[in-house]
Motif scaffolding. Structure first.
Motif, PDB file in Angstrom:
ATOM      1  N   PHE A  97      -3.604   2.551  14.802  1.00  0.00           N
ATOM      2  CA  PHE A  97      -3.957   3.160  16.093  1.00  0.00           C
ATOM      3  C   PHE A  97      -3.657   2.159  17.200  1.00  0.00           C
ATOM      4  N   HIS A  98      -2.821   2.574  18.152  1.00  0.00           N
ATOM      5  CA  HIS A  98      -2.527   1.757  19.329  1.00  0.00           C
ATOM      6  C   HIS A  98      -3.100   2.446  20.568  1.00  0.00           C
ATOM      7  N   ARG A  99      -3.796   1.709  21.389  1.00  0.00           N
ATOM      8  CA  ARG A  99      -4.217   2.199  22.710  1.00  0.00           C
ATOM      9  C   ARG A  99      -3.454   1.365  23.725  1.00  0.00           C
ATOM     10  N   TYR A 121      -1.318   5.417  26.961  1.00  0.00           N
ATOM     11  CA  TYR A 121      -1.196   6.418  25.912  1.00  0.00           C
ATOM     12  C   TYR A 121      -1.692   5.853  24.590  1.00  0.00           C
ATOM     13  N   ASN A 122      -2.107   6.765  23.722  1.00  0.00           N
ATOM     14  CA  ASN A 122      -2.510   6.407  22.369  1.00  0.00           C
ATOM     15  C   ASN A 122      -1.370   6.734  21.419  1.00  0.00           C
ATOM     16  N   ARG A 177      -2.324   9.631  28.090  1.00  0.00           N
ATOM     17  CA  ARG A 177      -3.576   9.747  28.842  1.00  0.00           C
ATOM     18  C   ARG A 177      -3.313   9.927  30.329  1.00  0.00           C
TER      19      ARG A 177
END
Length: 743
Positions: free
Chosen positions: A474-476, A493-494, A524
């Motif tokens: 998971f990258h934020r 963005y995720n 986002r």
């Protein structure tokens, strides 16, 4: 037989004092950490003067030098041996990953702190910042043939003893027998820095706390003439004792005066080497060279006394003492015949794994390199906290004993960095081995900073080179995108990413990975100019088939002086496993087309001139093919590293921030690297690049040029320094500050 040779050597130690009527000479070597390299310089002069050595005692570093001298390493071979070691590795618990996979090497150069945990069991190797794994392995190599239980006063070429302190009752312990490497390891276990050594009911630490200069021990062993060497500089003032390490050093120094005056009084020839400018932790090559020279210089100042001492000993200039040479002068490279293998404290599955991975049933000889590979595999592949490879004399060869400690319940990693773009970042890792027939490891990673990342990976360790793996990440992301040096927009963005790699081959310098990946992008928000249309806010997912090849033979991860680094990747990107949806600027589907092909590569070589100057040419690029290129996978350049903010990011000298370029991009860079001292580096990079939307028009566009200069200091936490650059693309200078490893 080795044992027979040992006994002959021990008998020879008495020859000079029995056939020639003379007094027995004892040499006493004090403790002092790295400063003890000066002992070697003094021993050189004693050999030059023709002084026999019948007994040798030592404490801490003095026990290391004295023990090696006692088994036959003369002063010149000791000089060569200590210069050949990478002491920055030896005095840590880092794994020797030169023969391991590139992924393991990268992990070691990401985290500054790593420790193993054995949950549910008391770790008897705990008690210090450093457990001394690498020291123990070095001693095993250097003391080949002397790793069984011995009588140090009878079974060595020169009778030997060393001193440790038992913290259970604060008593002095004189070690005259047992396993020689373990005795020496106990004698130099500085409290809190190195974990203690447990022998029976005793918990042993550095002998300097009770007897740092053991002349009395040499006298008890029969020394009639004593030559002693200590290692102390000028007395410190209160202003000198600043900082944690200096305070700890002062505590040790004041506690090492026990019995010093009494022992000095019974020394026939006393020499004190002033290690001015160096401390107990000065293990750099420059420091070792200087300290050995200081020892020679101090002994030469006593030359007349040394020569005069010969009359008291009862010898003249015609006397020639036996100058021993190591039983195996090339003990670090010589191959010994293997008679059998023994496995201790190891599961049958682990034994079977090692037998099959290293073809032990067919292995008929072993050297220090193979020993290292075996112990490293036991620690990395099989997850043992400690691992030891002993060579026990047997017949006309050696029996190889592979001894494992407790298995790790988890391995913890910690990394921290700061830079002027993202500011403070922390990354934590945890490796969890599973107790299965085939070794399986779960790797958890958490990155805290402007770019948040959480990753879980499960990897199997079959018997050979392949390590099939599955990962979920998971990258934020919070990314600033620039256009010709000016901030255009910020996008948040995720990104969810799952990857299965059924093919994952790992060799010494080589890694091949092939598999399938799924990406889901949840946008986002985007803040910036209205004209910033590169990335839409429409959520999307992709499937890609990927093949990656990596080769890295560079001798240093951050500042290489020789070797080659090569990376190449091909990816075929789709969103239905075969084709690719075309989206308009608002994210609406406009039809389908063939998938996007992504070809990228970089190749760097290092050429060193002299001992400090290195040139590093590099070529790299990324070519995108297909009628539709999703903007999120478009070419980006800028910054110091490949794949720092987004995976397709490529560095370019003079461009400090991330910028989009056309579909086809190629570049060349040359870097000049000048090392100053041991850890200071000045870098100059010049780069040129071309980019276009069509390969045939690649050189029709103006060329990008960039230049940057940098200064870095290489620390245990990673490189610390600053970069200043300028390019004709941005037409402005940029300054970048970096503290720590890149991740």
């Amino acid at each position: 037989m080795i044992v027979g040779v040992l006994m002959i050597g021990a008998a020879n130690a008495q020859t000079d004092s029995t056939t020639v009527k003379r007094k027995k000479v004892g040499v006493v070597l004090s403790g002092g950490g790295a400063k003890g390299m000066a002992h070697i310089g003094v021993l050189k002069v004693l050999e030059k003067a023709g002084i026999p050595v019948d007994i040798i005692t030592g404490t801490s570093i003095g026990s290391i030098v004295g023990g090696l001298y006692a088994i036959g390493y003369n002063a010149h071979s000791l000089d060569s041996m200590v210069r050949a070691q990478d002491w920055t590795y030896v005095i840590t618990d880092k794994e020797d990953l030169r023969n391991q996979s590139l992924l393991d090497r990268k992990k070691q150069n990401t985290y500054f702190f790593t420790t193993g945990l054995t949950i549910g069991k008391r770790d008897l190797n705990a008690g210090g910042i450093i457990k001394g794994k690498n020291l123990a392995e070095l001693f095993q190599k250097l003391f080949v043939g002397y790793t069984d239980s011995l009588d140090f006063t009878k079974d060595l070429r020169i009778p030997f003893a060393c001193v440790a302190t038992n913290i259970m009752d604060n008593s002095e312990v004189v070690l005259r027998s047992g396993r020689l490497p373990r005795a020496i390891r106990a004698s130099m276990s500085i409290p809190a820095a190195f974990s203690p050594v447990r022998i029976g009911d005793m918990v042993l630490v550095d002998g300097g706390l009770k007897n740092n200069y053991p002349v009395d021990v040499a006298r008890e062993m029969g020394a009639e003439i004593v030559i002693g060497i200590t290692l102390s500089g000028k007395p410190k003032t209160a202003e000198d004792v600043t900082g944690t390490m200096k305070i700890v050093g002062q505590i040790i120094d004041v506690n090492c005066v026990n019995k010093y005056k009494e022992n000095k009084a019974i020394t026939d020839l006393y020499m004190n080497v002033d290690p001015h400018g160096y401390s107990t932790a000065s293990f750099t090559s420059e420091a070792i060279d200087s300290l050995i020279r200081y020892g020679e210089e101090e002994a030469m100042r006593h030359w007349d006394e040394i020569i005069a001492l010969k009359e008291r000993i009862g010898i003249d200039d015609s006397f020639r003492p036996t100058i021993y040479h190591p039983l195996r002068p090339n003990a670090m490279t010589e191959r010994l015949r293997v008679t059998s293998f023994t496995f201790e404290n190891m599961t049958p599955q682990a034994e079977r794994f090692l037998r099959q991975k290293f073809h032990l049933n067919k292995l008929d000889s072993i050297d220090a390199k193979k020993e290292q590979e075996l112990t490293t595999s036991m620690r990395i592949d099989l997850f043992y906290q400690t691992a030891e490879c002993r060579l026990v004399p047997e017949g006309d060869g050696v029996r190889v004993v592979l001894l494992a400690g407790d298995r790790k319940s988890a391995q913890l990693h910690a990394g921290v960095r700061y830079d002027s773009e993202e500011h403070a970042v922390v990354q934590l890792g945890r490796d969890i081995p599973l107790k299965t027939d085939i070794p399986v490891e779960i790797d958890l990673t958490l990155r805290l900073g402007k770019r948040l990342m959480a990753r879980g990976e499960i990897t199997t360790h079959p018997k050979f080179f392949t390590r099939p793996s599955f990962s979920y990440t998971f990258h934020r992301n919070d990314v600033d995108v620039y256009t010709k040096g000016d901030l255009d927009y910020n996008i948040r963005y995720n990104q969810l990413q799952a990857e299965f790699l059924p093919i994952n081959f790992n060799l010494r310098h080589f890694n091949l990975r092939m598999g399938l990946r799924w990406d889901f992008l949840h946008y986002r928000n985007k803040l910036g100019s209205e004209s910033a249309k590169q990335v839409t806010l429409k959520n999307e997912h992709y499937f890609s088939y990927r093949a990656r090849v990596a080769y890295n033979s560079e001798d240093n991860w951050n500042f290489p002086t020789r070797g080659t680094r090569f990376n190449a990747e091909y990816a075929y990107l789709t969103n239905d496993f075969a084709r690719l949806n075309i989206l308009d600027a608002e994210g609406n589907k406009q039809g389908k087309t063939t998938g996007m092909s992504d070809v990228s590569a970089n190749w760097r070589m290092s050429f060193t001139f002299g001992s400090r100057f290195t040139l590093q040419p590099m070529v790299y690029g990324r070519l995108l093919f297909g009628s539709y290129i999703p903007a999120v996978f478009g070419n980006t350049v800028g910054g110091e590293w490949f794949g720092h903010y987004v995976e397709q990011q490529m560095p370019f000298a003079g461009i400090g921030n991330m910028e989009y370029l056309y579909k086809q991009f190629v570049a060349a860079q040359i870097q000049a690297q000048q090392r100053m001292g041991d850890n200071h580096y000045v870098l100059l990079r010049v780069a040129a690049g071309q980019h276009t939307n069509k390969v045939k028009e690649l050189f029709d566009h103006s060329t990008l040029f960039g230049v940057q200069g940098a200064y870095y200091y290489n620390t245990m936490f990673g490189p610390v320094g600053a970069t200043l650059g300028y390019s004709n693309h941005t037409k402005k200078a940029y300054l970048f500050i970096n503290l720590g490893y890149e991740f």
